[in-house]
Motif scaffolding. Structure first.
Motif, PDB file in Angstrom:
ATOM      1  N   THR A  94       0.830  -1.207   0.000  1.00  0.00           N
ATOM      2  CA  THR A  94       0.000   0.000   0.000  1.00  0.00           C
ATOM      3  C   THR A  94       0.861   1.252   0.000  1.00  0.00           C
ATOM      4  O   THR A  94       0.634   2.201  -0.769  1.00  0.00           O
ATOM      5  CB  THR A  94      -0.945  -0.004   1.210  1.00  0.00           C
ATOM      6  OG1 THR A  94      -1.731  -1.197   1.200  1.00  0.00           O
ATOM      7  CG2 THR A  94      -1.864   1.202   1.192  1.00  0.00           C
ATOM      8  N   LEU A  95       1.880   1.274   0.854  1.00  0.00           N
ATOM      9  CA  LEU A  95       2.779   2.423   0.906  1.00  0.00           C
ATOM     10  C   LEU A  95       3.596   2.536  -0.372  1.00  0.00           C
ATOM     11  O   LEU A  95       3.879   3.649  -0.848  1.00  0.00           O
ATOM     12  CB  LEU A  95       3.694   2.313   2.122  1.00  0.00           C
ATOM     13  CG  LEU A  95       2.999   2.424   3.488  1.00  0.00           C
ATOM     14  CD1 LEU A  95       3.968   2.105   4.618  1.00  0.00           C
ATOM     15  CD2 LEU A  95       2.409   3.822   3.683  1.00  0.00           C
ATOM     16  N   ARG A  96       3.979   1.406  -0.942  1.00  0.00           N
ATOM     17  CA  ARG A  96       4.739   1.439  -2.201  1.00  0.00           C
ATOM     18  C   ARG A  96       3.887   2.017  -3.328  1.00  0.00           C
ATOM     19  O   ARG A  96       4.384   2.792  -4.166  1.00  0.00           O
ATOM     20  CB  ARG A  96       5.218   0.031  -2.561  1.00  0.00           C
ATOM     21  CG  ARG A  96       5.992  -0.048  -3.886  1.00  0.00           C
ATOM     22  CD  ARG A  96       7.352   0.624  -3.789  1.00  0.00           C
ATOM     23  NE  ARG A  96       8.012   0.736  -5.070  1.00  0.00           N
ATOM     24  CZ  ARG A  96       8.852  -0.170  -5.590  1.00  0.00           C
ATOM     25  NH1 ARG A  96       9.093  -1.287  -4.926  1.00  0.00           N
ATOM     26  NH2 ARG A  96       9.434   0.023  -6.741  1.00  0.00           N
ATOM     27  N   TRP A 136      12.693   5.114  -4.281  1.00  0.00           N
ATOM     28  CA  TRP A 136      12.103   4.237  -3.273  1.00  0.00           C
ATOM     29  C   TRP A 136      13.143   3.677  -2.296  1.00  0.00           C
ATOM     30  O   TRP A 136      12.906   3.694  -1.079  1.00  0.00           O
ATOM     31  CB  TRP A 136      11.342   3.111  -3.973  1.00  0.00           C
ATOM     32  CG  TRP A 136      10.927   1.953  -3.121  1.00  0.00           C
ATOM     33  CD1 TRP A 136      11.450   0.695  -3.136  1.00  0.00           C
ATOM     34  CD2 TRP A 136       9.879   1.943  -2.135  1.00  0.00           C
ATOM     35  NE1 TRP A 136      10.804  -0.102  -2.226  1.00  0.00           N
ATOM     36  CE2 TRP A 136       9.828   0.638  -1.593  1.00  0.00           C
ATOM     37  CE3 TRP A 136       8.998   2.898  -1.652  1.00  0.00           C
ATOM     38  CZ2 TRP A 136       8.926   0.265  -0.604  1.00  0.00           C
ATOM     39  CZ3 TRP A 136       8.088   2.530  -0.658  1.00  0.00           C
ATOM     40  CH2 TRP A 136       8.054   1.234  -0.144  1.00  0.00           C
ATOM     41  N   PRO A 137      14.301   3.190  -2.736  1.00  0.00           N
ATOM     42  CA  PRO A 137      15.265   2.648  -1.768  1.00  0.00           C
ATOM     43  C   PRO A 137      15.707   3.664  -0.719  1.00  0.00           C
ATOM     44  O   PRO A 137      16.016   3.282   0.418  1.00  0.00           O
ATOM     45  CB  PRO A 137      16.449   2.209  -2.642  1.00  0.00           C
ATOM     46  CG  PRO A 137      15.849   1.953  -3.986  1.00  0.00           C
ATOM     47  CD  PRO A 137      14.767   2.987  -4.133  1.00  0.00           C
ATOM     48  N   THR A 147      15.432   0.455   7.793  1.00  0.00           N
ATOM     49  CA  THR A 147      16.270  -0.751   7.781  1.00  0.00           C
ATOM     50  C   THR A 147      17.397  -0.638   8.802  1.00  0.00           C
ATOM     51  O   THR A 147      17.702  -1.607   9.517  1.00  0.00           O
ATOM     52  CB  THR A 147      16.852  -0.974   6.370  1.00  0.00           C
ATOM     53  OG1 THR A 147      15.777  -1.063   5.426  1.00  0.00           O
ATOM     54  CG2 THR A 147      17.669  -2.253   6.319  1.00  0.00           C
ATOM     55  N   THR A 148      18.013   0.519   8.893  1.00  0.00           N
ATOM     56  CA  THR A 148      19.087   0.730   9.862  1.00  0.00           C
ATOM     57  C   THR A 148      18.580   0.582  11.292  1.00  0.00           C
ATOM     58  O   THR A 148      19.234  -0.040  12.134  1.00  0.00           O
ATOM     59  CB  THR A 148      19.708   2.124   9.663  1.00  0.00           C
ATOM     60  OG1 THR A 148      20.206   2.238   8.322  1.00  0.00           O
ATOM     61  CG2 THR A 148      20.847   2.358  10.643  1.00  0.00           C
ATOM     62  N   LEU A 149      17.415   1.150  11.582  1.00  0.00           N
ATOM     63  CA  LEU A 149      16.843   1.014  12.933  1.00  0.00           C
ATOM     64  C   LEU A 149      16.555  -0.436  13.262  1.00  0.00           C
ATOM     65  O   LEU A 149      16.809  -0.891  14.391  1.00  0.00           O
ATOM     66  CB  LEU A 149      15.561   1.837  13.033  1.00  0.00           C
ATOM     67  CG  LEU A 149      15.716   3.356  13.112  1.00  0.00           C
ATOM     68  CD1 LEU A 149      14.371   4.043  12.934  1.00  0.00           C
ATOM     69  CD2 LEU A 149      16.346   3.761  14.444  1.00  0.00           C
ATOM     70  N   ALA A 150      16.013  -1.191  12.309  1.00  0.00           N
ATOM     71  CA  ALA A 150      15.710  -2.593  12.568  1.00  0.00           C
ATOM     72  C   ALA A 150      16.986  -3.412  12.764  1.00  0.00           C
ATOM     73  O   ALA A 150      17.036  -4.307  13.624  1.00  0.00           O
ATOM     74  CB  ALA A 150      14.881  -3.169  11.427  1.00  0.00           C
ATOM     75  N   GLN A 151      18.029  -3.113  11.989  1.00  0.00           N
ATOM     76  CA  GLN A 151      19.257  -3.893  12.050  1.00  0.00           C
ATOM     77  C   GLN A 151      20.118  -3.522  13.260  1.00  0.00           C
ATOM     78  O   GLN A 151      20.580  -4.395  14.007  1.00  0.00           O
ATOM     79  CB  GLN A 151      20.060  -3.694  10.763  1.00  0.00           C
ATOM     80  CG  GLN A 151      21.333  -4.519  10.694  1.00  0.00           C
ATOM     81  CD  GLN A 151      21.056  -6.003  10.616  1.00  0.00           C
ATOM     82  OE1 GLN A 151      20.229  -6.427   9.814  1.00  0.00           O
ATOM     83  NE2 GLN A 151      21.733  -6.795  11.433  1.00  0.00           N
ATOM     84  N   GLU A 152      20.336  -2.218  13.450  1.00  0.00           N
ATOM     85  CA  GLU A 152      21.261  -1.781  14.501  1.00  0.00           C
ATOM     86  C   GLU A 152      20.577  -1.531  15.838  1.00  0.00           C
ATOM     87  O   GLU A 152      21.252  -1.440  16.861  1.00  0.00           O
ATOM     88  CB  GLU A 152      21.983  -0.515  14.035  1.00  0.00           C
ATOM     89  CG  GLU A 152      22.817  -0.744  12.777  1.00  0.00           C
ATOM     90  CD  GLU A 152      23.562   0.500  12.340  1.00  0.00           C
ATOM     91  OE1 GLU A 152      23.466   1.531  13.049  1.00  0.00           O
ATOM     92  OE2 GLU A 152      24.229   0.451  11.297  1.00  0.00           O
ATOM     93  N   ALA A 155      12.656  -5.499  -0.012  1.00  0.00           N
ATOM     94  CA  ALA A 155      11.650  -4.580  -0.554  1.00  0.00           C
ATOM     95  C   ALA A 155      12.301  -3.402  -1.253  1.00  0.00           C
ATOM     96  O   ALA A 155      11.798  -2.915  -2.271  1.00  0.00           O
ATOM     97  CB  ALA A 155      10.737  -4.091   0.569  1.00  0.00           C
ATOM     98  N   ALA A 156      13.428  -2.928  -0.738  1.00  0.00           N
ATOM     99  CA  ALA A 156      14.121  -1.790  -1.349  1.00  0.00           C
ATOM    100  C   ALA A 156      14.666  -2.145  -2.727  1.00  0.00           C
ATOM    101  O   ALA A 156      14.747  -1.291  -3.611  1.00  0.00           O
ATOM    102  CB  ALA A 156      15.250  -1.318  -0.440  1.00  0.00           C
ATOM    103  N   LEU A 157      15.044  -3.408  -2.909  1.00  0.00           N
ATOM    104  CA  LEU A 157      15.652  -3.834  -4.174  1.00  0.00           C
ATOM    105  C   LEU A 157      14.629  -4.293  -5.197  1.00  0.00           C
ATOM    106  O   LEU A 157      14.990  -4.550  -6.350  1.00  0.00           O
ATOM    107  CB  LEU A 157      16.654  -4.971  -3.906  1.00  0.00           C
ATOM    108  CG  LEU A 157      17.851  -4.603  -3.013  1.00  0.00           C
ATOM    109  CD1 LEU A 157      18.692  -5.838  -2.713  1.00  0.00           C
ATOM    110  CD2 LEU A 157      18.695  -3.531  -3.676  1.00  0.00           C
ATOM    111  N   ALA A 158      13.364  -4.422  -4.790  1.00  0.00           N
ATOM    112  CA  ALA A 158      12.338  -4.889  -5.727  1.00  0.00           C
ATOM    113  C   ALA A 158      12.156  -3.884  -6.849  1.00  0.00           C
ATOM    114  O   ALA A 158      11.971  -2.694  -6.588  1.00  0.00           O
ATOM    115  CB  ALA A 158      11.023  -5.115  -4.985  1.00  0.00           C
ATOM    116  N   PRO A 159      12.180  -4.314  -8.102  1.00  0.00           N
ATOM    117  CA  PRO A 159      12.134  -3.365  -9.220  1.00  0.00           C
ATOM    118  C   PRO A 159      10.748  -2.754  -9.461  1.00  0.00           C
ATOM    119  O   PRO A 159      10.643  -1.695 -10.067  1.00  0.00           O
ATOM    120  CB  PRO A 159      12.560  -4.213 -10.421  1.00  0.00           C
ATOM    121  CG  PRO A 159      12.192  -5.616 -10.039  1.00  0.00           C
ATOM    122  CD  PRO A 159      12.375  -5.706  -8.552  1.00  0.00           C
TER     123      PRO A 159
END
Length: 496
Positions: free
Chosen positions: A189-191, A202-203, A210-215, A265-269
């Motif tokens: 929906t957001l995409r 988009w990326p 992504t950084t918050l989730a990872q770090e 999701a960031a890499l999805a074309p």
């Protein structure tokens, strides 16, 4: 033309005179020029008026110094203007300032400080209100898993000041992924919204979440309070200490599995990526061959109601938008602009929990987003391979009473095309909160319409809400972006 960053070099201007008495050759004076009393002499050493050539040289020197000084001032002014445009804290050239919540360019307000900060960074980077709102919504999906997430449903309302159009964003009807588990629809929906109206790549919007989730991110008070009330069953190890107790305020939480989903999701074309990025891993976790349904988000013209106060926009069914407009129309016709008493609440699930955010720019573009897992932490079912909490908002759930964002375009006297956005969360009176706030704003605007100081105060802020709830208010007024909330300290805002 933009000024260069190299320092200006000024040629030293020298005044010289012939040595009449000695008859020596003319020599350039090596000392720098010091402006001050200067008295020429004749050949006999007597003081006389300056020779015409020397006066011309002096005038030329003064003119060149004046031009050089003007260029230097212009260069400094240009640099200061460029710095201010880039979003730094340097005040504008005029030196005027505003009360908190009023900005020259754009602003965002959300329930979590990191997400408001992220939205501001996207605005400063050249993004529009859609970029800022979508990035902040993805951030909230990481740091506020009790209220929203990739497993949530999302509704939105976007007003484009350039076209004058208002567009409703919907996740489509609630669907069931598995018994008691709602189909995740937030990501596609957001995409879709970003693909249609966003400006930044988009990326770039997914870097911060992504950084918050990872770090890791710090557990804030709303999340800690929800954890204390809910308990940790089904939420460990994501939101638990090693001994199984819930994380408290200030503790650091990570979600590396969710970070991996966001990277995919960031890499999805293309926008058609939900099944590969999220639904297929979820199906494997649940022992399903494949998802029984797919999200069907839509963008469609917003519902609208024309009144003497302007045009009202909201989201269509199955949200609470149609009922909201009906209540507003009745209130405007029967009581005029009176904000009291509070309108009756819509029928709602007492356990309803939702997350809201709003962005605005000074030109009048507004984005309101509201999302929900239905209950606190949704179903309480955590997908181990994706780090996503699934909602319990399924196809047999009641009407989405948590979804009723509202935009008002226009002003009572028709002299300004102000835009006001209202979005509320809370139970059970979300629609009542919105209606009361709008009537309060209209009553205040009518009272203040003839006062010059209104431009300094901005749109009227609601002083109270009906029942338990949170209200976010954004507005474009007097060529500035305004943001506020009720309660005032509930939601951090940022702008530039």
């Amino acid at each position: 033309m933009e000024a260069t960053a190299e320092p200006m070099v000024y040629r030293k201007l020298l005044l010289w005179e012939e040595s009449w008495e000695s008859g020596e050759e003319e020599e350039e004076i090596a000392e720098p020029l010091v402006l001050g009393p200067w008295t020429p002499q004749d050949s006999s050493g007597k003081k006389v008026g300056a020779r015409p050539g020397a006066w011309a040289q002096l005038v030329a020197a003064l003119l060149l110094l004046a031009v050089g000084f003007s260029l230097a001032v212009w260069q400094l002014h240009t640099r200061a203007g460029a710095t201010e445009t880039s979003g730094s804290g340097v005040p504008p050239p005029s030196g005027h300032s505003h009360r908190p919540g009023v900005y020259h360019h754009g602003a965002i307000i959300s329930p979590a400080a990191p997400c408001s900060d992220l939205g501001r960074e996207l605005l400063v980077a050249g993004g529009n209100v859609v970029d800022a709102g979508v990035g902040a919504a993805l951030c909230l999906a990481v740091v506020h898993p009790h209220a929203t997430g990739l497993g949530a449903m999302v509704w939105g309302l976007f007003h484009n000041s350039s076209s004058g159009n208002s567009t409703a964003l919907t996740s489509g009807p609630a669907q069931t992924l598995a018994p008691g588990l709602g189909l995740p629809s937030a990501l596609p929906t957001l995409r879709l919204l970003h693909t249609r109206f966003g400006r930044l790549p988009w990326p770039q919007l997914l870097v911060g979440p992504t950084t918050l989730a990872q770090e890791g991110f710090l557990v804030d008070t709303p999340l800690a309070r929800a954890l204390a009330a809910q308990g940790t069953e089904g939420l460990c190890p994501l939101l638990c200490h090693t001994d199984g107790t819930p994380l408290g305020p200030g503790a650091r939480a990570t979600n590396p599995k969710l970070a991996a989903v966001l990277r995919r999701a960031a890499l999805a074309p293309t926008p058609d990526f939900a099944e590969d990025a999220l639904l297929s891993p979820l199906a494997r976790d649940l022992g399903l061959e494949r998802p029984s349904a797919e999200p069907v988000p839509t963008l469609e013209p917003a519902l609208q109601l024309t009144s003497a106060q302007g045009i009202l926009f909201t989201t269509p069914s199955p949200s609470a938008g149609p009922e909201l407009l009906a209540l507003l129309e009745a209130a405007l016709q029967s009581r005029g602009l009176s904000p009291a008493p509070c309108p009756p609440p819509l029928h709602a699930n007492e356990t309803l929990v939702s997350s809201v955010l709003a962005t605005v720019d000074s030109s009048g573009s507004v984005l309101l987003l509201v999302s929900s897992l239905n209950s606190s932490f949704g179903s309480g079912r955590l997908s181990p391979s994706t780090g996503v909490l699934l909602s319990n908002l399924v196809d047999k759930s009641a009407i989405s009473t948590w979804a009723c964002p509202l935009i008002l375009r226009g002003s009572p006297d028709g002299t300004e095309d102000d835009v006001l956005g209202l979005v509320a969360s809370g139970t059970p009176a979300v629609a009542g909160v919105t209606i009361h706030a709008l009537l309060s704003h209209l009553a205040g605007s009518q009272t203040q319409a003839q006062h010059q100081h209104q431009n300094q105060q901005g749109p009227t802020e609601a002083s109270s809400v009906c029942g338990q709830g949170t209200l976010l208010q954004v507005a474009a007024h007097a060529e500035h972006a305004h943001v506020s909330s009720v309660p005032s300290g509930c939601c951090p805002f940022q702008g530039f």
